[in-house]
Design a protein around this motif. Structure first.
Motif, short mmCIF file in Angstrom:
data_model
loop_
_atom_site.label_atom_id
_atom_site.label_comp_id
_atom_site.label_asym_id
_atom_site.label_seq_id
_atom_site.Cartn_x
_atom_site.Cartn_y
_atom_site.Cartn_z
N VAL A 1 0.83 -1.21 0.00
CA VAL A 1 0.00 0.00 0.00
C VAL A 1 0.86 1.26 0.00
CG1 VAL A 1 -1.98 -1.11 1.07
CG2 VAL A 1 -0.23 -0.10 2.53
N GLY A 2 2.14 1.09 -0.36
CA GLY A 2 3.03 2.24 -0.50
C GLY A 2 3.60 2.78 0.78
N ARG A 3 3.52 2.03 1.87
CA ARG A 3 4.09 2.46 3.14
C ARG A 3 5.47 1.86 3.32
NH1 ARG A 3 -0.18 3.92 7.43
NH2 ARG A 3 1.46 3.39 8.91
N ASP A 4 6.33 2.58 4.01
CA ASP A 4 7.70 2.13 4.26
C ASP A 4 7.81 1.72 5.72
OD1 ASP A 4 10.41 1.72 4.48
OD2 ASP A 4 10.99 3.60 3.53
N ALA A 5 8.00 0.42 5.97
CA ALA A 5 8.10 -0.06 7.36
C ALA A 5 9.29 0.55 8.09
CB ALA A 5 8.20 -1.58 7.38
N ASP A 6 10.27 1.05 7.33
CA ASP A 6 11.42 1.72 7.97
C ASP A 6 11.03 3.08 8.53
OD1 ASP A 6 12.96 -0.43 7.18
OD2 ASP A 6 13.86 0.61 5.47
N LEU A 7 9.92 3.62 8.06
CA LEU A 7 9.48 4.96 8.47
C LEU A 7 8.02 4.89 8.94
CD1 LEU A 7 10.99 6.93 5.46
CD2 LEU A 7 11.92 6.82 7.79
N PRO A 8 7.75 4.22 10.04
CA PRO A 8 6.37 4.07 10.51
C PRO A 8 5.75 5.41 10.89
CG PRO A 8 7.90 3.34 12.20
CD PRO A 8 8.72 3.60 10.96
N VAL A 9 4.48 5.53 10.61
CA VAL A 9 3.78 6.80 10.82
C VAL A 9 3.58 7.07 12.31
CG1 VAL A 9 1.61 8.02 10.35
CG2 VAL A 9 2.63 6.53 8.61
N HIS A 10 3.84 8.30 12.71
CA HIS A 10 3.59 8.80 14.07
C HIS A 10 4.46 8.13 15.15
CE1 HIS A 10 0.22 10.62 12.11
NE2 HIS A 10 -0.49 9.50 12.04
N LEU A 11 5.53 7.44 14.76
CA LEU A 11 6.34 6.72 15.74
C LEU A 11 7.77 7.23 15.73
CD1 LEU A 11 5.18 3.03 15.19
CD2 LEU A 11 4.45 4.60 16.99
N THR A 12 8.42 7.10 16.89
CA THR A 12 9.85 7.37 17.02
C THR A 12 10.51 6.17 17.67
OG1 THR A 12 9.49 8.46 19.16
CG2 THR A 12 9.54 9.88 17.21
N ARG A 13 11.83 6.14 17.66
CA ARG A 13 12.57 4.99 18.20
C ARG A 13 12.28 4.80 19.68
NH1 ARG A 13 17.13 1.66 18.15
NH2 ARG A 13 18.49 1.94 19.98
N SER A 14 12.09 5.85 20.42
CA SER A 14 11.83 5.77 21.85
C SER A 14 10.83 6.82 22.24
CB SER A 14 13.14 5.97 22.63
OG SER A 14 12.90 6.01 24.03
N VAL A 15 9.96 6.47 23.19
CA VAL A 15 8.99 7.44 23.71
C VAL A 15 9.65 8.16 24.89
CG1 VAL A 15 6.72 7.78 24.74
CG2 VAL A 15 7.04 6.06 22.95
N VAL A 16 9.98 9.42 24.65
CA VAL A 16 10.69 10.21 25.66
C VAL A 16 9.87 11.46 25.93
CG1 VAL A 16 12.79 11.46 26.24
CG2 VAL A 16 12.91 9.37 24.85
N ALA A 17 9.46 11.65 27.19
CA ALA A 17 8.70 12.83 27.57
C ALA A 17 9.65 14.01 27.77
CB ALA A 17 7.93 12.57 28.86
N VAL A 18 9.24 15.13 27.28
CA VAL A 18 10.09 16.33 27.40
C VAL A 18 9.81 17.00 28.74
CG1 VAL A 18 10.62 18.58 26.42
CG2 VAL A 18 10.05 16.68 24.93
#
Length: 302
Positions: A285-302
Motif C-alpha cells: 500500500v506504498g508504506r515504508d516499514a522503515d518509516l512508521p507513521v507517528h512513531l519514534t525509536r523511543s517514547v521520551v517525555a520532554v
C-alpha cells in the motif's frame, strides 16, 4: 503483493533476516551466565512498554510455569501504588531512554536489585541499574522492533532451561521463517491468536502489523476469540494462529467466511513470519516499514 521484493522496508527486512544468528548469540550468552538474570526462587517484577511489555508478559508466564518463581509483568506507565515485595526488578528497554520505564524505576527506589536489559548501554536507565544485560548486538536501526525482543526471549528461554536440542530447533525454525515465502495477501482485518506464553506474542505480532502497515490488526488468547471478538469476522478476515487450533475452533472461524493461517509449533518463528508479512503488506500500500507513521525509536517525555 505476496512474494514481491521491494526497496520499502529494506532496513527492517534485513534486521528480521538476522534473527536466527542473534538467537545463536543469545544462547551462547546464556551459557556464560550473564549477571542480573533472575535466579530460581526469586520473586521478580518485569517492567516494559509496548513491545518490551509483551516480552515481559511472555517471560513471566514461562518463568512461573517452569517453576522458577513468582513473576509479575507490568506496563511501566501503569505501575500500581501497591506492589508485592520483590527480590529483583527487571527493566526492558531497547533504547535505554524510555521515560515511563525510567520513572517507574525511580519510583521503586529502595534496595531491590535492578537488572536493565538494554540495546543501548550509556543511557538513563542504565544509570539506575544494579546489573545490565547487554543486548547491543541485537539493537536495531529501525523504529519498529523485531530482533531485539526475539533475541531477548531466546536468551531467557535458554536461561529458563531450554536444552541444546530445543535451542537448535528454535534456530532452525527461525531459519525456515526468514526463508519462507510471503504468501498471504493483505487482509481487511487481521486477527492473531495464540495460547499460553505465546498469547503475549500474538499481541506483539498484531502491533508489528499496525506499526508497519497501519492495518486493522487485533490479537487474543485463542480461547477468548469465540467469547465476542469472532462476531466481527467475515470473508475479508485473516485469522493467523501462532499456536495450533482445535477442530472446533477451526470450524467456528471458517463458518464466518474468514480464512485461517495455521501456524507451526514454534511461536517465535511465527512472529518472524508475521514480521515479514507486515513489511510486505506495508509495501503493498506504498508504506515504508522503515518509516512508521507517528512513531519514534523511543517514547521520551520532554
Amino acid at each position: 503483493m505476496p512474494g514481491t521484493a521491494s526497496a520499502l522496508g529494506r532496513i527492517t527486512s534485513d534486521e528480521i533476516a538476522s534473527q536466527p544468528g542473534c538467537w545463536i548469540r543469545a544462547q551462547e550468552q546464556s551459557r556464560s551466565g550473564p549477571s542480573g538474570l533472575p535466579e530460581a526462587g526469586e520473586k521478580v517484577l518485569v517492567l516494559g512498554c509496548g513491545t518490551s511489555y509483551y516480552v515481559a508478559a511472555a517471560y513471566a508466564w514461562l518463568r512461573e510455569q517452569r517453576g522458577h518463581g513468582p513473576t509479575d509483568a507490568v506496563i511501566a506507565s501503569e505501575l500500581p501504588e501497591v506492589l508485592r515485595p520483590y527480590d529483583r526488578v527487571v527493566a526492558i528497554s531497547r533504547s535505554g531512554t524510555t521515560t515511563e520505564v525510567h520513572r517507574a524505576l525511580r519510583r521503586l527506589g529502595g534496595d531491590t536489585p535492578i537488572t536493565a536489559v538494554l540495546g543501548a548501554l550509556d543511557t538513563p536507565i542504565a544509570s539506575l541499574a544494579t546489573d545490565i544485560v547487554d543486548l547491543s548486538y541485537a539493537d536495531e536501526r529501525s523504529v519498529v522492533q523485531t530482533r531485539f525482543p526475539t533475541t531477548l526471549l531466546a536468551l531467557l528461554r535458554a536461561q529458563l532451561g531450554d536444552d541444546a536440542r530445543a535451542q537448535a530447533e528454535l534456530v532452525d525454525s527461525g531459519e525456515r521463517a526468514v526463508n519462507a515465502e510471503v504468501t498471504e495477501a493483505l487482509p481487511r482485518q487481521l486477527v492473531v491468536l495464540a495460547s499460553g506464553w505465546a498469547a503475549a506474542l500474538a499481541q506483539e505480532a498484531a502491533l508489528k502489523c499496525r506499526e508497519s502497515a497501519g492495518m486493522w490488526a487485533e490479537a487474543y488468547a485463542t480461547g477468548e476469540y469465540r467469547h465476542g471478538p469472532i462476531s466481527v469476522a467475515g470473508p475479508d478476515t485473516l485469522v493467523w494462529a501462532m499456536t495450533p487450533l482445535s477442530a472446533v475452533e477451526i470450524s467456528a472461524i471458517e463458518a464466518t467466511g474468514a480464512r485461517v493461517h495455521h501456524g507451526g509449533t514454534e511461536p517465535l518463528a511465527e512472529l518472524v513470519l508475521l514480521q515479514r508479512h507486515a513489511v510486505a503488506w506495508a509495501a503493498s500500500v506504498g508504506r515504508d516499514a522503515d518509516l512508521p507513521v507517528h512513531l519514534t525509536r523511543s517514547v521520551v517525555a520532554v
